[in-house]
Design a protein around this motif. Sequence first.
Motif, PDB file in Angstrom:
ATOM      1  N   THR A 191       0.848  -1.203   0.000  1.00  0.00           N
ATOM      2  CA  THR A 191       0.000   0.000   0.000  1.00  0.00           C
ATOM      3  C   THR A 191       0.872   1.238   0.000  1.00  0.00           C
ATOM      4  O   THR A 191       1.914   1.265   0.667  1.00  0.00           O
ATOM      5  CB  THR A 191      -0.850   0.036   1.290  1.00  0.00           C
ATOM      6  N   ALA A 221      -5.305   0.014  -1.274  1.00  0.00           N
ATOM      7  CA  ALA A 221      -5.405   1.270  -0.531  1.00  0.00           C
ATOM      8  C   ALA A 221      -6.860   1.578  -0.229  1.00  0.00           C
ATOM      9  O   ALA A 221      -7.728   1.359  -1.075  1.00  0.00           O
ATOM     10  CB  ALA A 221      -4.787   2.404  -1.336  1.00  0.00           C
ATOM     11  N   ASN A 222      -7.109   2.096   0.966  1.00  0.00           N
ATOM     12  CA  ASN A 222      -8.459   2.522   1.311  1.00  0.00           C
ATOM     13  C   ASN A 222      -8.694   3.937   0.807  1.00  0.00           C
ATOM     14  O   ASN A 222      -7.752   4.701   0.611  1.00  0.00           O
ATOM     15  CB  ASN A 222      -8.654   2.450   2.830  1.00  0.00           C
ATOM     16  N   THR A 239      -0.751  -3.390   5.402  1.00  0.00           N
ATOM     17  CA  THR A 239      -1.980  -3.416   6.182  1.00  0.00           C
ATOM     18  C   THR A 239      -1.895  -2.437   7.340  1.00  0.00           C
ATOM     19  O   THR A 239      -2.892  -1.856   7.748  1.00  0.00           O
ATOM     20  CB  THR A 239      -2.253  -4.819   6.761  1.00  0.00           C
ATOM     21  N   GLN A 267      -2.807   0.771   5.940  1.00  0.00           N
ATOM     22  CA  GLN A 267      -4.254   0.772   5.690  1.00  0.00           C
ATOM     23  C   GLN A 267      -5.008   1.040   6.986  1.00  0.00           C
ATOM     24  O   GLN A 267      -5.967   1.817   7.019  1.00  0.00           O
ATOM     25  CB  GLN A 267      -4.702  -0.559   5.090  1.00  0.00           C
ATOM     26  N   GLY A 297     -11.089  -1.977   0.763  1.00  0.00           N
ATOM     27  CA  GLY A 297     -10.277  -1.019   0.022  1.00  0.00           C
ATOM     28  C   GLY A 297     -10.211  -1.361  -1.448  1.00  0.00           C
ATOM     29  O   GLY A 297     -10.751  -2.373  -1.913  1.00  0.00           O
TER      30      GLY A 297
END
Lengths: 421, 519, 56
Positions: free
Chosen positions: B175, B186-187, B202, B205, B433
Amino acid sequence: MSAASVSVNIGAANREALDRLCRARPAWTAVRPAGEALGLTGQSLLHAGPPIGWERMCGPMRGAVVAAVLYEGWATAPADAERLAASGEIAFAPCHSRGAVGPMAGIISPGTPLLVVEDPINKTAAYSFFGDGPWGHQLRFGAHGPETLAGLRWLRDVAAPTFQAVLEREGPIDLASLMSQALSMGDEMHMRNAAATGLLARALAAPLAGAVSNQKDLHAVLRFVTKDNDQFFLSWAMCAAKAAARSIEGLAGCTVVSTMARNGVDFGIRVAGLGDRWFTGPASVVAGLYFPGFAAADANPDVGDSAIMETYGLGGMAMAASPAVQKIVGAKSFADAVATSRSMAEICVGANPLFPLAALDGTGTPTAIDIRKVARTGLVPPINTAIAHRSAARMIGAGISTPPLQPFVDALVAFGEAYPA
Amino acid sequence: MALRGVVWRSTYHDSMVLMRIAEGLRARPGVREAAVLMGTAANHALLAAAGLATPDVADATPGDLIIAVDAGDALQAQAALDAAKGLFDERRQAREATGQALPRTLDSALRQLPDANLAAISIPGAHAAVEARRALKQGLHVFLFSDNVPLETEVELKRLAVEKRLLCMGPDCGTAYLNGVGLGFANVVPRGRIGCVAASGTGLQAVASHLAALGEGISHGIGVGGRDLSAEVGGLMTFLALDALRADAATEVVVLISKPVAPSVMPRLDAALRALGKPVVVCCLGASPEPGSAGTWVSTLEDAAHAAAALASGRVWAARAFSDTEAVRVLLARLAAEAGRGARRGEGILGLYTGGTLAHETTLILEPLLGTIAANFGGRGPGGPHKVLDLGADEFTAGRPHPMIDPSGRAARVSEAGRSAKVSVLLLDLVLGRAAHDDPAASLAAAIRDARDVAARDGRTLTVIASIVGTERDPQGLRAQTDALESAGAIVLPSNAQAARFAALVAKPELAPAMLGQR
Amino acid sequence: MSLETVLGQPLRVINLGLEIFATELQAEGATVVHVDWRPPAGDAAIAALLARLDDE
């Protein structure tokens, strides 16, 4: 040699190769017999493709050998010619080993009249023979009957001296600009040479009339140049391409393909930085369209030195220039042809501005095939080609042949060994 | 049973594309199992183990595509294979409709996009390093998602990157955020004033999602890969990233997310944190700060977000066990009441995680509370009543897609856990995400329902606790995913740390007074 | 493009690998070219040789 210096050499060598290919300006300068032009002496025959002996030769090539033996007078009957060929007394070598190229079976004997093409820029020369004979009687498809031999003698005795006379009067005929023009008129100059043939005929017509006083001979030569022979120019195109390609043979550190050729059994390449070494694989079955009455079972595998066209950036590489060739070789659509030219850019060093492709916004044809890029992408150059009957001495169709990938990978490994870190 | 296999020569597609096509085939009538894989040695072994190998596919090379189907009868199997062709054709036609042929190499891509500034690389590790090197030499920043890149190669790539002041985010970087654009998994979070440097995808994230929930946003989230702060790599990319955030006007607070830092690297890191000239939050899971260390050290991802938000707005903040202690009390009371109705409880907590960092955070929280925790990571052993499994670890993902991409593997384990008398509490994460599965809660919820039903029929109580890394603006929608899990009977806590603490409370109720405060 | 510059510029990405990353980047408004990447012909030794013979 350090890794860094090898890397710099390859990039620079390849750019130099592209440069040489792009600046070549081949011109037709003379007609000479092979014995004189190539120093071909004794019982020697040149053939298309990588080295091969009589035992392994395919039907069309054996037929063409017989025709050459009879033409040279080394035997008087086909059976004797075959015995002579099988005896080991004839020295066989690739046309490419002497700076020549032969379409289809590509057999050249000492008495074969050859076109001489010279490039004044790179100072190279290349040689090929005239497409001979009426349909079904052509040496290059393996015919060796009386009509074939009569045609070969007529070429030697009438046509060749005539062309030589024209060239002596008029000077060299510029093939580079002719081909550039022909490309813009829809030729790709491997399987579609109609425009180029027309332009050549136009360049020759008046000079021929001026050079030939015998009305019968003039008529015969003009018919030879203009009737039923849309592919007439192919021999000149191949010589032009060969003259350009010779300028990169032996260029140290260069991974550009200098030769692609087939002998009807093997497909072979040579790489500029690896000199004379051949890397071979099985000649492909050609995927294409057949004339009525013929089918894939009748077809000989891919044969001829005409893959020099793709080596130079024309033929299959330039398909986007030639909507007409799609129908001839059975390409799926114009979009497909354009996509092919685009994808060939993936494996080439650059583009040749002498041959701009309108369909690609004027970008030149993809030129200088880099074996590193072939190995990296798995893309091989498609070859637009005629299909020969495996035994009946005739053309039976046209199509696209896909060369094997392995020779390119083998060449890469050899290059790595020849240029160690 | 009809087993059919076919090989498409010289046909390559990325693993996620293949997984989606396999999913499509499994949904077809009569199909029991389907595999769509490249012909690598690992995949051949996988096919054999799954009982899907046939002689037809035996000679497939890594450049060839294998399609293998196990269906009720020959007609159904053949229909599935034909359908596969249709599914690939659809994709090809969609691409051809755009008219532009895709480039085959980085070089030809650069001809199409000469002012490219980043290469995003997620090809198999063996080849990824070569392409990353090429990209860096061309002056491109690199987002290197691929793993299985040797450590020495990582060092070499990062040295080259640092020399050219280019980012080499990874290897094993899941990410990143640059200029508000999310890379990889990715969120969807707002642009904002918090800059992150993360050795964990994570982890980033989670922190980004918590920041979004707090009304904050990310200026940039620079991933550095899991080994950056090791002795060998020496923090090469971390220091470059910190320097970039130091100079970035949009970044007001910096968050560093990492595992424990190698002792040889720590002094330089401390100096770099001091040199930032901005408040910095340090979340090194599993490590405690030396006295006098720079930065505000926190012990959970959630706390990192809270601390950063507080620093950015000049507030004071203190860590708490739960964001809503009263709600926790109510939940515990309800659970106690259910248990009182005679159902037995197993002994142990079983954590089934898709995010390795979340699994790690959980074991760090549980150990002080419950004693030794068994796990498949961090050098922990296999025994004991409580176990946490990182299902994204190599032993579970050889030849299979990662559980964040393909939730079915974990769902199967959840169902299985329902049948175990030993499991009292199931502890789960769910990561939403971009690029993740479009409805990961669905299969998990079904499995949760199944597990709880089986347990109930067997006279046992199984409590399922979960947390979700995600935001409302994520494609899956945080609220919708939460609802799906809660409808299935899961208890969803606002963070992984809180979920872990709640699990400890359920497993060991006597912890309540200390964790919740005396009533 | 230097580090300082890239942090202020729109991302223009070349994507090698998972197509979904390219799709998501496009959805976010970034300019992306997705590469139809395949593994090189041959084995790891060939891949290593290709890397060694790369242009500088």
